[in-house]
Design a protein around this motif. Structure first.
Motif, PDB file in Angstrom:
ATOM      1  N   UNK A  18      65.210  68.175  33.215  1.00 37.76           N
ATOM      2  CA  UNK A  18      65.519  66.737  33.088  1.00 37.76           C
ATOM      3  C   UNK A  18      64.997  66.263  31.913  1.00 37.76           C
ATOM      4  N   UNK A  19      63.680  66.830  31.279  1.00 34.88           N
ATOM      5  CA  UNK A  19      63.282  66.443  29.886  1.00 34.88           C
ATOM      6  C   UNK A  19      64.333  66.982  28.890  1.00 34.88           C
ATOM      7  N   UNK A  20      64.794  68.229  29.093  1.00 35.18           N
ATOM      8  CA  UNK A  20      65.617  68.714  28.008  1.00 35.18           C
ATOM      9  C   UNK A  20      66.797  67.925  27.952  1.00 35.18           C
ATOM     10  N   UNK A  21      67.298  67.373  29.077  1.00 38.82           N
ATOM     11  CA  UNK A  21      68.623  66.493  29.189  1.00 38.82           C
ATOM     12  C   UNK A  21      68.398  65.301  28.439  1.00 38.82           C
ATOM     13  N   UNK A  22      67.224  64.708  28.568  1.00 40.39           N
ATOM     14  CA  UNK A  22      66.903  63.603  27.996  1.00 40.39           C
ATOM     15  C   UNK A  22      66.892  63.503  26.643  1.00 40.39           C
ATOM     16  N   UNK A  23      66.265  64.773  26.102  1.00 39.06           N
ATOM     17  CA  UNK A  23      65.804  65.084  24.757  1.00 39.06           C
ATOM     18  C   UNK A  23      67.271  65.221  23.829  1.00 39.06           C
ATOM     19  N   UNK A  24      68.229  66.090  24.809  1.00 39.08           N
ATOM     20  CA  UNK A  24      69.581  66.020  24.422  1.00 39.08           C
ATOM     21  C   UNK A  24      70.312  65.079  24.152  1.00 39.08           C
ATOM     22  N   UNK A  25      70.239  64.151  24.916  1.00 43.83           N
ATOM     23  CA  UNK A  25      70.970  62.600  24.823  1.00 43.83           C
ATOM     24  C   UNK A  25      70.356  61.799  23.647  1.00 43.83           C
ATOM     25  N   UNK A  26      68.999  62.063  23.718  1.00 44.23           N
ATOM     26  CA  UNK A  26      68.584  61.267  22.439  1.00 44.23           C
ATOM     27  C   UNK A  26      68.805  61.650  21.076  1.00 44.23           C
ATOM     28  N   UNK A  27      68.688  62.880  20.797  1.00 45.82           N
ATOM     29  CA  UNK A  27      69.153  63.610  19.605  1.00 45.82           C
ATOM     30  C   UNK A  27      70.572  64.097  19.599  1.00 45.82           C
ATOM     31  N   UNK A  28      71.313  64.133  20.423  1.00 43.88           N
ATOM     32  CA  UNK A  28      72.711  64.478  20.224  1.00 43.88           C
ATOM     33  C   UNK A  28      72.905  65.976  20.427  1.00 43.88           C
ATOM     34  N   UNK A  29      71.933  66.646  20.881  1.00 47.43           N
ATOM     35  CA  UNK A  29      71.994  68.227  20.712  1.00 47.43           C
ATOM     36  C   UNK A  29      72.288  68.518  21.801  1.00 47.43           C
ATOM     37  N   UNK A  30      73.473  69.841  21.974  1.00 46.15           N
ATOM     38  CA  UNK A  30      73.573  70.151  23.367  1.00 46.15           C
ATOM     39  C   UNK A  30      72.764  70.999  23.910  1.00 46.15           C
ATOM     40  N   UNK A  31      72.516  70.979  25.325  1.00 51.71           N
ATOM     41  CA  UNK A  31      71.643  71.966  26.060  1.00 51.71           C
ATOM     42  C   UNK A  31      72.596  72.977  26.965  1.00 51.71           C
ATOM     43  N   UNK A  32      72.941  73.922  26.310  1.00 51.20           N
ATOM     44  CA  UNK A  32      73.797  74.897  26.853  1.00 51.20           C
ATOM     45  C   UNK A  32      73.226  75.962  28.207  1.00 51.20           C
ATOM     46  N   UNK A  33      71.618  75.784  28.166  1.00 53.92           N
ATOM     47  CA  UNK A  33      71.266  76.236  29.365  1.00 53.92           C
ATOM     48  C   UNK A  33      71.522  75.454  30.793  1.00 53.92           C
ATOM     49  N   UNK A  34      71.724  74.413  30.457  1.00 54.66           N
ATOM     50  CA  UNK A  34      71.965  73.387  31.801  1.00 54.66           C
ATOM     51  C   UNK A  34      73.311  73.511  32.282  1.00 54.66           C
ATOM     52  N   UNK A  35      74.305  74.040  31.469  1.00 53.34           N
ATOM     53  CA  UNK A  35      75.569  74.368  31.991  1.00 53.34           C
ATOM     54  C   UNK A  35      75.701  75.814  32.571  1.00 53.34           C
ATOM     55  N   UNK A  36      74.771  76.665  32.433  1.00 54.27           N
ATOM     56  CA  UNK A  36      74.817  78.128  32.770  1.00 54.27           C
ATOM     57  C   UNK A  36      73.892  77.890  34.188  1.00 54.27           C
ATOM     58  N   UNK A  37      73.194  76.892  34.473  1.00 51.77           N
ATOM     59  CA  UNK A  37      72.442  76.929  35.723  1.00 51.77           C
ATOM     60  C   UNK A  37      73.454  76.530  36.957  1.00 51.77           C
ATOM     61  N   UNK A  38      73.748  77.666  37.885  1.00 52.39           N
ATOM     62  CA  UNK A  38      74.574  77.172  38.901  1.00 52.39           C
ATOM     63  C   UNK A  38      73.916  76.426  40.195  1.00 52.39           C
ATOM     64  N   UNK A  39      74.451  75.901  40.959  1.00 49.57           N
ATOM     65  CA  UNK A  39      73.796  75.232  42.115  1.00 49.57           C
ATOM     66  C   UNK A  39      73.312  76.566  43.167  1.00 49.57           C
ATOM     67  N   UNK A  40      72.516  76.469  43.744  1.00 46.57           N
ATOM     68  CA  UNK A  40      71.779  77.497  44.505  1.00 46.57           C
ATOM     69  C   UNK A  40      73.179  77.872  45.598  1.00 46.57           C
ATOM     70  N   UNK A  41      73.664  77.197  45.970  1.00 46.91           N
ATOM     71  CA  UNK A  41      75.083  77.658  46.749  1.00 46.91           C
ATOM     72  C   UNK A  41      75.790  78.509  45.913  1.00 46.91           C
ATOM     73  N   UNK A  42      76.401  78.201  44.828  1.00 48.82           N
ATOM     74  CA  UNK A  42      77.132  78.703  43.993  1.00 48.82           C
ATOM     75  C   UNK A  42      76.521  80.258  43.479  1.00 48.82           C
ATOM     76  N   UNK A  43      75.150  80.088  43.119  1.00 46.26           N
ATOM     77  CA  UNK A  43      74.683  81.413  42.953  1.00 46.26           C
ATOM     78  C   UNK A  43      74.561  82.396  44.124  1.00 46.26           C
ATOM     79  N   UNK A  44      74.346  81.808  45.375  1.00 42.24           N
ATOM     80  CA  UNK A  44      74.636  82.884  46.524  1.00 42.24           C
ATOM     81  C   UNK A  44      75.938  83.176  46.621  1.00 42.24           C
ATOM     82  N   UNK A  45      76.972  82.426  46.547  1.00 39.19           N
ATOM     83  CA  UNK A  45      78.417  82.626  46.553  1.00 39.19           C
ATOM     84  C   UNK A  45      78.620  84.031  45.800  1.00 39.19           C
ATOM     85  N   UNK A  46      78.052  83.687  44.324  1.00 33.00           N
ATOM     86  CA  UNK A  46      78.570  84.765  43.474  1.00 33.00           C
ATOM     87  C   UNK A  46      77.942  86.121  43.901  1.00 33.00           C
ATOM     88  N   UNK A  47      76.516  86.028  44.106  1.00 31.27           N
ATOM     89  CA  UNK A  47      75.761  87.123  44.573  1.00 31.27           C
ATOM     90  C   UNK A  47      76.752  87.821  45.665  1.00 31.27           C
TER      91      UNK A  47
END
Length: 187
Positions: A18-47
Motif C-alpha cells: 500500500x505504501x509503495x502504491x501511494x509512493x508510485x502515485x505520488x511520484x508517477x513511478x510504476x510498481x511492477x511488483x504489484x502487478x505480479x502479485x496474484x490473489x490467493x485464489x489465483x495463486x492456488x488455481x495456478x499451483x
C-alpha cells in the motif's frame, strides 16, 4: 538518565505494498511488483493446474516446485503473449465446471483440464486460432523444466551428445535428454 527504547517499526506485506502504491502515485513511478502479485485464489488455481499437468511421481510435480508462482510472473509480464491469461483460465475452468473449479474433487479437475487440453491440441490439424491454453501449457512446461527439479532430476543433460541417432533405445525408467536451449527466448 533513563534511556528511551524505540520499538523497531514493522510492516506487513500488505502495508508495504500500500505504501509503495501511494509512493508510485505520488511520484508517477510504476510498481511492477504489484502487478505480479496474484490473489490467493489465483495463486492456488495456478499451483493446482500446474500440478495436474505435471503431477508428482518419483520427482516433484510442477506445483511442488513453484511453477504456479512462475506462471503469475509470466502472465504479469506477458510471456508467450499470455498477459491476463490467469483470469481467462479461472473463468474458463469455472465455466466448464459449472461452479468453482477448485471446489471440485481432484478426479473431476483432471477430467475438465483433460477436455480443455484435448480441444487445444486436437489429433488433426491445429485450430486456426489457438486456445490460450496452448500458451499456458507452454509456460507450465518452461517453468518446470527450468526449475532445479525439472532440469536436474527429470531431464538428463548431455552437453556433447557425440552423434545424432534417429532411434535411441530407451530402457524403463530412462529420462528424456535435453541439451538444446536455443528455442528459449529471453528478454
Amino acid at each position: 538518565m533513563q534511556q528511551l527504547r524505540h520499538k523497531q517499526p514493522t510492516a506487513t506485506r500488505r502495508e508495504f505494498l500500500a505504501g509503495a502504491a501511494i509512493f508510485a502515485l505520488a511520484t508517477g513511478l510504476p510498481v511492477p511488483a504489484m502487478a505480479a502479485a496474484p490473489s490467493p485464489r489465483i495463486a492456488l488455481l495456478l499451483k493446482t493446474v500446474a500440478q495436474i499437468v505435471i503431477p508428482r511421481s518419483d520427482t516433484p510435480g510442477a506445483g511442488d516446485v513453484g511453477v504456479g508462482a512462475f506462471l503469475s510472473l509470466a502472465f504479469a509480464h506477458g510471456m508467450e503473449g499470455a498477459q491476463g491469461y490467469d483470469l481467462w483460465l479461472d473463468q474458463e475452468l469455472n465455466r466448464r465446471a459449472g461452479r468453482d473449479f477448485l471446489a471440485l474433487p481432484p478426479a473431476q479437475r483432471v477430467k475438465i483440464l483433460g477436455q480443455l487440453d484435448a480441444e487445444a491440441f486436437p489429433a488433426g490439424p491445429p485450430p486456426a486460432v489457438p486456445s490460450p491454453w496452448v500458451a499456458i501449457k507452454a509456460l507450465i512446461l518452461t517453468g518446470y523444466y527450468t526449475s532445479e527439479a525439472g532440469a536436474s532430476k527429470e531431464l538428463q543433460y548431455n552437453l556433447i551428445p557425440g552423434r545424432w541417432d534417429a532411434d535411441i533405445p530407451l530402457k524403463p525408467g530412462a529420462r528424456a535428454y535435453s541439451s538444446d536451449w536455443t528455442a528459449v527466448e529471453f528478454g
